[in-house]
Structure formats: structure tokens, C-alpha cells
Design a protein around this motif. Structure first.
Motif, PDB file in Angstrom:
ATOM      1  N   LYS A  48       0.838  -1.197   0.000  1.00 17.02           N
ATOM      2  CA  LYS A  48       0.000   0.000   0.000  1.00 17.02           C
ATOM      3  C   LYS A  48       0.878   1.255   0.000  1.00 17.02           C
ATOM      4  O   LYS A  48       1.935   1.294   0.607  1.00 17.02           O
ATOM      5  CB  LYS A  48      -0.924   0.015   1.216  1.00 17.02           C
ATOM      6  N   SER A  49       0.388   2.278  -0.688  1.00 19.77           N
ATOM      7  CA  SER A  49       1.105   3.557  -0.716  1.00 19.77           C
ATOM      8  C   SER A  49       0.909   4.283   0.605  1.00 19.77           C
ATOM      9  O   SER A  49       0.020   3.941   1.395  1.00 19.77           O
ATOM     10  CB  SER A  49       0.567   4.421  -1.859  1.00 19.77           C
ATOM     11  N   ILE A  50       1.703   5.306   0.833  1.00 24.15           N
ATOM     12  CA  ILE A  50       1.571   6.108   2.051  1.00 24.15           C
ATOM     13  C   ILE A  50       0.182   6.757   2.093  1.00 24.15           C
ATOM     14  O   ILE A  50      -0.435   6.847   3.150  1.00 24.15           O
ATOM     15  CB  ILE A  50       2.715   7.144   2.189  1.00 24.15           C
ATOM     16  N   ARG A  51      -0.332   7.167   0.952  1.00 27.75           N
ATOM     17  CA  ARG A  51      -1.681   7.749   0.912  1.00 27.75           C
ATOM     18  C   ARG A  51      -2.732   6.711   1.306  1.00 27.75           C
ATOM     19  O   ARG A  51      -3.642   7.014   2.076  1.00 27.75           O
ATOM     20  CB  ARG A  51      -2.005   8.329  -0.460  1.00 27.75           C
ATOM     21  N   GLU A  52      -2.605   5.501   0.796  1.00 33.53           N
ATOM     22  CA  GLU A  52      -3.573   4.449   1.142  1.00 33.53           C
ATOM     23  C   GLU A  52      -3.543   4.143   2.642  1.00 33.53           C
ATOM     24  O   GLU A  52      -4.597   3.959   3.260  1.00 33.53           O
ATOM     25  CB  GLU A  52      -3.303   3.174   0.338  1.00 33.53           C
ATOM     26  N   ILE A  74      -2.453  14.118  10.182  1.00 31.00           N
ATOM     27  CA  ILE A  74      -1.012  14.108   9.926  1.00 31.00           C
ATOM     28  C   ILE A  74      -0.575  12.680  10.237  1.00 31.00           C
ATOM     29  O   ILE A  74      -0.568  12.260  11.389  1.00 31.00           O
ATOM     30  CB  ILE A  74      -0.261  15.114  10.816  1.00 31.00           C
ATOM     31  N   PHE A  75      -0.252  11.939   9.185  1.00 25.86           N
ATOM     32  CA  PHE A  75       0.092  10.518   9.326  1.00 25.86           C
ATOM     33  C   PHE A  75       1.588  10.343   9.149  1.00 25.86           C
ATOM     34  O   PHE A  75       2.167  10.810   8.167  1.00 25.86           O
ATOM     35  CB  PHE A  75      -0.681   9.698   8.289  1.00 25.86           C
ATOM     36  N   ILE A  76       2.208   9.657  10.103  1.00 25.47           N
ATOM     37  CA  ILE A  76       3.654   9.447  10.089  1.00 25.47           C
ATOM     38  C   ILE A  76       3.921   7.945  10.136  1.00 25.47           C
ATOM     39  O   ILE A  76       3.468   7.264  11.061  1.00 25.47           O
ATOM     40  CB  ILE A  76       4.317  10.146  11.294  1.00 25.47           C
ATOM     41  N   LEU A  77       4.648   7.442   9.152  1.00 27.02           N
ATOM     42  CA  LEU A  77       5.062   6.038   9.111  1.00 27.02           C
ATOM     43  C   LEU A  77       6.561   6.001   9.410  1.00 27.02           C
ATOM     44  O   LEU A  77       7.394   6.324   8.553  1.00 27.02           O
ATOM     45  CB  LEU A  77       4.757   5.434   7.740  1.00 27.02           C
ATOM     46  N   LEU A  78       6.895   5.641  10.661  1.00 29.07           N
ATOM     47  CA  LEU A  78       8.279   5.735  11.126  1.00 29.07           C
ATOM     48  C   LEU A  78       9.255   4.871  10.337  1.00 29.07           C
ATOM     49  O   LEU A  78      10.319   5.347   9.938  1.00 29.07           O
ATOM     50  CB  LEU A  78       8.365   5.359  12.612  1.00 29.07           C
ATOM     51  N   SER A  79       8.913   3.608  10.123  1.00 28.02           N
ATOM     52  CA  SER A  79       9.869   2.688   9.498  1.00 28.02           C
ATOM     53  C   SER A  79      10.298   3.158   8.108  1.00 28.02           C
ATOM     54  O   SER A  79      11.441   2.986   7.713  1.00 28.02           O
ATOM     55  CB  SER A  79       9.282   1.284   9.411  1.00 28.02           C
ATOM     56  N   ASP A  80       9.380   3.758   7.380  1.00 21.23           N
ATOM     57  CA  ASP A  80       9.678   4.223   6.019  1.00 21.23           C
ATOM     58  C   ASP A  80      10.047   5.699   5.972  1.00 21.23           C
ATOM     59  O   ASP A  80      10.352   6.223   4.904  1.00 21.23           O
ATOM     60  CB  ASP A  80       8.470   3.982   5.108  1.00 21.23           C
ATOM     61  N   LYS A  81       9.941   6.350   7.135  1.00 28.14           N
ATOM     62  CA  LYS A  81      10.192   7.795   7.215  1.00 28.14           C
ATOM     63  C   LYS A  81       9.367   8.531   6.152  1.00 28.14           C
ATOM     64  O   LYS A  81       9.876   9.358   5.398  1.00 28.14           O
ATOM     65  CB  LYS A  81      11.677   8.105   7.108  1.00 28.14           C
ATOM     66  N   GLN A  82       8.080   8.181   6.119  1.00 26.47           N
ATOM     67  CA  GLN A  82       7.150   8.804   5.183  1.00 26.47           C
ATOM     68  C   GLN A  82       6.046   9.508   5.958  1.00 26.47           C
ATOM     69  O   GLN A  82       5.690   9.091   7.063  1.00 26.47           O
ATOM     70  CB  GLN A  82       6.528   7.761   4.259  1.00 26.47           C
ATOM     71  N   PHE A  83       5.499  10.540   5.331  1.00 25.23           N
ATOM     72  CA  PHE A  83       4.505  11.376   5.984  1.00 25.23           C
ATOM     73  C   PHE A  83       3.436  11.725   4.969  1.00 25.23           C
ATOM     74  O   PHE A  83       3.720  11.904   3.788  1.00 25.23           O
ATOM     75  CB  PHE A  83       5.142  12.671   6.488  1.00 25.23           C
TER      76      PHE A  83
END
Length: 152
Positions: A48-52, A74-83
Motif C-alpha cells: 500500500k502507498s503512504i496515501r492508502e 497528519i500521518f507518520i510512518l516511522l519505518s519508512d520515514k514517510q509522511f
């Protein structure tokens, strides 16, 4: 999320500062801001993409249930360092996604310097500047979403 992991990035004091920033910002706007931090994708989310992933959190969080559909995640995905910053319908009708993407990119740049708390707080304040112009505080406004940082 394991508390040990998040404390590599944010202290209790910093989490409280983030929550207080949201509280103060929401005194200027009728919008609701929610910060969700996810440690890593689970097995079923790996493609899944960061948007999904943000859309999934958006639905799970109950932010779509705000009275005027003026929630912002504001969504933060730590492992991928994506926001990713995702706005509900009423906000996305007035504020283009590319503006929110620029704010997320600014947060990313601050994170790269190792200042996670400042990145999130600056992001919230940047959102405040935009949201308070389009969605000023209303006399009957109530806080519909908790200001605490959520962990997914």
C-alpha cells in the motif's frame, strides 16, 4: 506501537508539547487536527502507498465524523520515514493537496535534521496558518477529536 520505539523519536514532554500545540491551534480554526504515528506496515499493508495507509487511518480514527467534515490527519510512518497529510472533504474542496504535500515535505526536511518534535509542531503551525484563513473558529465550536498523539 511499542513505547520503546516511539521514545527513540519523541519524549513524553515532546508528545505533550505536540498535543498542546494542536489544542492552541484549534482555538483559531474550526478544523480538527489529528497526529497518528505508525511504527511500520503490517504484512497486509506492504504494497500500500503512504496515501492508502493514511486513508485507512483516516477512517479508523473517526475523523470523518466531525460535524463539518473539517478534519486533518497528519500521518507518520516511522519505518519508512514517510509522511502524509490528508484532509476531509470540506477542507480538500478549498485547499489543494499539493499545499498539504509541501507542508509534509517541510516536516520531512526537519526530521532529517533529527528534530522530530519541531517537525511535527512546525507542520501543525503551518496548517494553522492555512486553516484559520479558510475555516476560522466558530462561536459554537467544540473539540471533536482528542488532541493527543495516537499510535497505530
Amino acid at each position: 506501537m511499542s513505547k520503546r520505539i516511539i521514545y527513540n523519536y519523541l519524549s513524553d514532554d515532546e508528545l505533550l508539547r505536540i498535543s498542546n500545540t494542536i489544542k492552541n491551534v484549534e482555538k483559531k480554526t474550526s478544523a480538527e487536527i489529528l497526529v497518528v504515528i505508525k511504527e511500520r506496515r503490517n504484512f497486509f499493508e506492504r504494497r500500500k502507498s503512504i496515501r492508502e495507509l493514511a486513508e485507512i487511518e483516516f477512517q479508523k480514527s473517526g475523523i470523518t465524523a466531525t460535524k463539518d467534515r473539517t478534519g486533518v490527519l497528519i500521518f507518520i510512518l516511522l519505518s519508512d520515514k514517510q509522511f502524509y497529510i490528508l484532509a476531509d472533504k470540506k477542507i480538500s474542496d478549498k485547499i489543494e493537496q499539493k499545499i498539504l504535500d509541501n507542508i509534509a515535505n517541510q516536516m520531512s526536511n526537519t526530521f532529517r535534521s533529527g528534530n522530530f518534535s519541531k517537525g511535527i509542531i512546525d507542520c501543525i503551525n503551518s496548517l494553522s496558518d492555512i486553516l484559520s484563513k479558510h475555516f476560522p473558529i466558530l462561536p459554537d465550536d467544540i473539540d471533536e477529536i482528542s488532541n493527543k498523539v495516537r499510535f497505530s
